[in-house]
Design a protein around this motif. Structure first.
Motif, PDB file in Angstrom:
ATOM      1  N   GLU A  57      -6.659   4.409   4.410  1.00 58.81           N
ATOM      2  CA  GLU A  57      -6.031   4.153   3.106  1.00 58.81           C
ATOM      3  C   GLU A  57      -5.915   2.650   2.839  1.00 58.81           C
TER       4      GLU A  57
ATOM      5  N   ASP B 108      -9.319   1.192   2.113  1.00 59.31           N
ATOM      6  CA  ASP B 108      -9.753   1.526   0.755  1.00 59.31           C
ATOM      7  C   ASP B 108      -8.965   0.754  -0.300  1.00 59.31           C
ATOM      8  N   TYR B 109      -7.678   0.610  -0.068  1.00 62.00           N
ATOM      9  CA  TYR B 109      -6.846  -0.125  -1.038  1.00 62.00           C
ATOM     10  C   TYR B 109      -7.382  -1.537  -1.234  1.00 62.00           C
TER      11      TYR B 109
ATOM     12  N   MET C 192       1.699   8.273   4.255  1.00 58.42           N
ATOM     13  CA  MET C 192       0.675   9.324   4.382  1.00 58.42           C
ATOM     14  C   MET C 192       1.307  10.656   4.797  1.00 58.42           C
TER      15      MET C 192
ATOM     16  N   ILE D 140       1.058   4.270  -2.823  1.00 54.64           N
ATOM     17  CA  ILE D 140       0.892   5.704  -2.519  1.00 54.64           C
ATOM     18  C   ILE D 140       2.082   6.498  -3.063  1.00 54.64           C
TER      19      ILE D 140
ATOM     20  N   CYS E 209      -1.658  10.931  10.793  1.00 50.25           N
ATOM     21  CA  CYS E 209      -1.166  10.019   9.754  1.00 50.25           C
ATOM     22  C   CYS E 209      -1.556   8.559   9.975  1.00 50.25           C
TER      23      CYS E 209
ATOM     24  N   VAL F 272       2.571   2.523   5.895  1.00 46.55           N
ATOM     25  CA  VAL F 272       1.533   3.374   5.276  1.00 46.55           C
ATOM     26  C   VAL F 272       1.457   4.716   5.999  1.00 46.55           C
TER      27      VAL F 272
ATOM     28  N   ALA G  74      -5.172   8.127   9.043  1.00 44.81           N
ATOM     29  CA  ALA G  74      -5.247   8.259   7.581  1.00 44.81           C
ATOM     30  C   ALA G  74      -4.735   6.991   6.910  1.00 44.81           C
ATOM     31  N   ALA G  75      -3.678   6.405   7.471  1.00 48.72           N
ATOM     32  CA  ALA G  75      -3.110   5.169   6.914  1.00 48.72           C
ATOM     33  C   ALA G  75      -4.114   4.014   7.029  1.00 48.72           C
TER      34      ALA G  75
ATOM     35  N   LYS H  27       2.616  11.984   1.650  1.00 50.88           N
ATOM     36  CA  LYS H  27       1.486  12.443   0.822  1.00 50.88           C
ATOM     37  C   LYS H  27       0.974  13.800   1.320  1.00 50.88           C
TER      38      LYS H  27
ATOM     39  N   VAL I 229       0.844  -1.200   0.000  1.00 51.05           N
ATOM     40  CA  VAL I 229       0.000   0.000   0.000  1.00 51.05           C
ATOM     41  C   VAL I 229       0.880   1.252   0.000  1.00 51.05           C
TER      42      VAL I 229
END
Lengths: 287, 287
Positions: A148, A151-152, A266, A16, A141, A262, A144-145, A269, A12
């Protein structure tokens, strides 16, 4: 044997970072290098390691990393003065104050001194409020990870019974709000929760954010549940007893190589987004 | 018949107001009258009623009420300019923007224009973050009222399974955070929650914040549960089917005369605290 999904944090994270590359190149064409300032106070070896890892991750992707190392006896006032200076520095797009700071420092005050648009680590009070109200700045973060990763792997959250174990300002509370905003039914548990085992056993999704090694046991887990281990404890051990829990889970994050990589992705990102946002008049990117 | 406790909002509200009286007198001796500015946009009759009620409550207790009535076609920009003016006005200690505003206005932007120290209704994003992180500004008034009632009647929250039905920014989300900070185990449910009835049936404490008349049914309720009805719907009807739920509850708030009057009392309390805080150099009160 049923098919078990190990949620691969490295995969993941790489995904990203790949998506970020072209954005970083575009910024580079305009002479802009996204820059993350990391502030380390004192000489805690674990904190030093984390800051170094984050700095290295920046460099590897072509981001700039500005390392600020402060003596452990710095005052809250001086720390905040430094943060204000970084807030004003146009070359710095993101600011990370490594947690924990020495106990004589008012950590909350220092966190909240970070300008909202540079709070790429998602530690400010106002940033938390914005996350909870879906106003689109940078969530912490690790939460958020977690989203993410979910969702991945196309894991469904809507209406799912989701149990968050832990209620810290940068993990339990924000991840609860983010899951809630994605239509999960969210239960927040903590040290005072009674019958935790019973509550966890009814969860479709368990997020462990306790900070206690192997705290979540395999026999607590409902058959087919999704287990997200956001813990990192000494010796690179998670909050979840992975070996035990894996048997029942339909999907599970390992530690290491789960949420951790991840989280760093993030951070990168958010720093890229911060650089794009802060230079949008220069670069003409529509955010 | 077991002993059922009807949580009397008028009694709690009167208690709060009594305690405020001496503080208001002290301010008065220094020539200071706590002042709440209420902003009403447009001519919604229900909103007009609410604003009038709040103004009357101020007057009755000796607070000043500055009523600002704006045309429904005012722009977000002009509304915010007015809020900024009130932020700067030293005679105004609290600002309340009556919700809902007409749909062409960016309500969130308008709420967040209110200075944190004058946000006595607890509607700002930053104020929500501060509530969640226990940083001591003004929580939203209805959540504050719920906690006040719980404390008045000495109801125990620690480790209790508490179910909040609703997730709005000024009710469900903040009350969930406040209950969590008081060591309750908190589940947040909403329109996408599956098996709501089942979840509610396991709750020691139910907070209804849905905005649907008589939504919570009696046969959902665990014997001995505490029911807090934060709903107010047309015709002064709560979110809880009071008659049905009362049979099983150990304690329950009625509608009307439950959370409603305490909410207004909390608005007054916040306004008095705001006045004390903003004039502390003048009056020498230690907050």
């Amino acid at each position: 044997m049923k098919n078990q999904l190990i949620l691969d944090g490295k995969k993941v994270a790489n995904h990203i970072k790949e998506l970020l590359s072209s954005r970083i190149n575009k910024l580079g064409e305009k002479g802009i290098t996204p820059c993350l300032a990391t502030i380390l106070v004192g000489d805690d070896p674990a904190s030093e390691t984390y800051v170094r890892m984050k700095g290295n991750a920046c460099k590897k992707l072509g981001l700039e990393s500005l390392k600020v190392h402060l003596p452990s006896n710095i005052t809250t006032e001086d720390l905040i003065a430094l943060i204000h200076k970084l807030n004003r520095d146009e070359k710095v797009h993101g600011i990370l104050l490594q947690h924990p700071v020495p106990s004589h420092i008012d950590e909350r005050l220092a966190f909240d001194a970070i300008a909202l648009e540079k709070d790429v680590d998602g530690v400010t009070t106002n940033g938390f409020g914005q996350t909870a109200f879906q106003l689109g700045t940078f969530p912490s973060c690790t939460p958020a990870a977690i989203l993410e990763m979910i969702d991945y792997y196309n894991l469904n959250l809507e209406g799912k019974n989701t149990v968050v174990v832990g209620r810290s300002p940068i993990l339990g509370k924000p991840v609860a709000m983010m899951l809630l905003n994605r239509n999960a039914t969210v239960t927040i548990c903590h040290s005072k929760t009674k019958q935790l085992e019973d509550i966890v056993s009814k969860a479709d999704i368990v997020v462990a954010a306790v900070g206690k090694p192997h705290f979540i046991k395999g026999d607590w887990i409902k058959e087919g549940a999704v287990i997200i281990d956001a813990g990192y404890n000494k010796g690179n051990v998670g909050d979840v007893d992975f070996i035990q829990c894996k048997v029942r889970a339909s999907a599970i994050t390992p530690v290491p190589a789960g949420v951790g990589p991840v989280t760093i992705a993030m951070l990168l990102k958010h720093t890229v987004i911060a650089a794009e946002t802060q230079t949008r008049n220069l670069i003409g990117i529509t955010i």
